[in-house]
Design a protein around this motif. Structure first.
Motif, PDB file in Angstrom:
ATOM      1  N   LEU A  24      51.276  53.898  37.814  1.00 43.72           N
ATOM      2  CA  LEU A  24      51.165  52.441  37.753  1.00 43.72           C
ATOM      3  C   LEU A  24      49.832  52.043  37.125  1.00 43.72           C
ATOM      4  O   LEU A  24      48.822  52.716  37.323  1.00 43.72           O
ATOM      5  N   ASP A  25      49.838  50.937  36.404  1.00 42.63           N
ATOM      6  CA  ASP A  25      48.617  50.456  35.760  1.00 42.63           C
ATOM      7  C   ASP A  25      47.769  49.580  36.679  1.00 42.63           C
ATOM      8  O   ASP A  25      46.657  49.202  36.325  1.00 42.63           O
ATOM      9  N   CYS A  26      48.283  49.245  37.846  1.00 41.05           N
ATOM     10  CA  CYS A  26      47.551  48.370  38.758  1.00 41.05           C
ATOM     11  C   CYS A  26      46.897  49.174  39.880  1.00 41.05           C
ATOM     12  O   CYS A  26      47.193  50.347  40.070  1.00 41.05           O
ATOM     13  N   ASP A  27      45.999  48.526  40.607  1.00 44.42           N
ATOM     14  CA  ASP A  27      45.379  49.160  41.773  1.00 44.42           C
ATOM     15  C   ASP A  27      46.328  49.039  42.959  1.00 44.42           C
ATOM     16  O   ASP A  27      46.990  48.017  43.141  1.00 44.42           O
ATOM     17  N   VAL A  28      46.371  50.087  43.756  1.00 42.20           N
ATOM     18  CA  VAL A  28      47.232  50.124  44.939  1.00 42.20           C
ATOM     19  C   VAL A  28      46.391  50.696  46.083  1.00 42.20           C
ATOM     20  O   VAL A  28      45.803  51.760  45.945  1.00 42.20           O
ATOM     21  N   ASP A  29      46.329  49.961  47.203  1.00 40.75           N
ATOM     22  CA  ASP A  29      45.529  50.380  48.347  1.00 40.75           C
ATOM     23  C   ASP A  29      46.401  50.540  49.579  1.00 40.75           C
ATOM     24  O   ASP A  29      47.370  49.801  49.782  1.00 40.75           O
ATOM     25  N   ILE A  30      46.034  51.486  50.435  1.00 40.20           N
ATOM     26  CA  ILE A  30      46.654  51.654  51.743  1.00 40.20           C
ATOM     27  C   ILE A  30      45.666  51.119  52.765  1.00 40.20           C
ATOM     28  O   ILE A  30      44.483  51.465  52.737  1.00 40.20           O
ATOM     29  N   VAL A  31      46.161  50.285  53.670  1.00 39.51           N
ATOM     30  CA  VAL A  31      45.329  49.704  54.716  1.00 39.51           C
ATOM     31  C   VAL A  31      45.823  50.232  56.058  1.00 39.51           C
ATOM     32  O   VAL A  31      46.989  50.047  56.412  1.00 39.51           O
ATOM     33  N   SER A  32      44.936  50.896  56.759  1.00 40.33           N
ATOM     34  CA  SER A  32      45.258  51.433  58.089  1.00 40.33           C
ATOM     35  C   SER A  32      44.125  51.032  59.015  1.00 40.33           C
ATOM     36  O   SER A  32      43.018  51.577  58.921  1.00 40.33           O
ATOM     37  N   SER A  41      44.948  58.380  45.779  1.00 36.41           N
ATOM     38  CA  SER A  41      44.141  59.513  46.228  1.00 36.41           C
ATOM     39  C   SER A  41      44.869  60.254  47.351  1.00 36.41           C
ATOM     40  O   SER A  41      44.951  59.771  48.480  1.00 36.41           O
ATOM     41  N   ILE A  42      45.365  61.431  47.050  1.00 36.69           N
ATOM     42  CA  ILE A  42      46.094  62.202  48.061  1.00 36.69           C
ATOM     43  C   ILE A  42      45.172  62.588  49.213  1.00 36.69           C
ATOM     44  O   ILE A  42      45.584  62.566  50.380  1.00 36.69           O
ATOM     45  N   MET A  43      43.926  62.901  48.935  1.00 36.11           N
ATOM     46  CA  MET A  43      42.985  63.254  49.993  1.00 36.11           C
ATOM     47  C   MET A  43      42.690  62.044  50.875  1.00 36.11           C
ATOM     48  O   MET A  43      42.568  62.169  52.098  1.00 36.11           O
ATOM     49  N   GLY A  44      42.590  60.879  50.263  1.00 42.19           N
ATOM     50  CA  GLY A  44      42.364  59.663  51.037  1.00 42.19           C
ATOM     51  C   GLY A  44      43.523  59.363  51.967  1.00 42.19           C
ATOM     52  O   GLY A  44      43.329  58.991  53.128  1.00 42.19           O
TER      53      GLY A  44
END
Length: 78
Positions: A24-32, A41-44
């Protein structure tokens, strides 16, 4: 920006998810909780509790957001 709940419960699902969102060309964040992790980031991702659903933030609008929703649809919590 769009936000959906996803579930990544297994290592295999995490790998499939990262492979999908990396293109994807956009930023994607996971919020926990109070943590925000780059979803590419697989490590993240492995630093959060994968036994529960997490929030996914897609930083895109229009067609890019639609493309992102299509890519992540297999991971959206039902």
């Amino acid at each position: 920006m769009r936000e959906v709940k996803i579930f990544l419960g297994t290592i295999e699902r995490v790998k499939d998810f990262v492979n999908a969102v990396t293109h994807l060309d956009c930023d994607v964040d996971i919020v926990s909780g109070r943590y925000v992790i780059d979803a590419k980031s697989i490590m993240g991702i492995f630093s959060v509790d994968l036994s529960k659903a997490v929030d996914l933030r897609i930083h895109a609008e229009g067609t890019e957001a639609e493309k992102a929703m299509e890519v992540i649809s297999p991971f959206i919590e039902k």
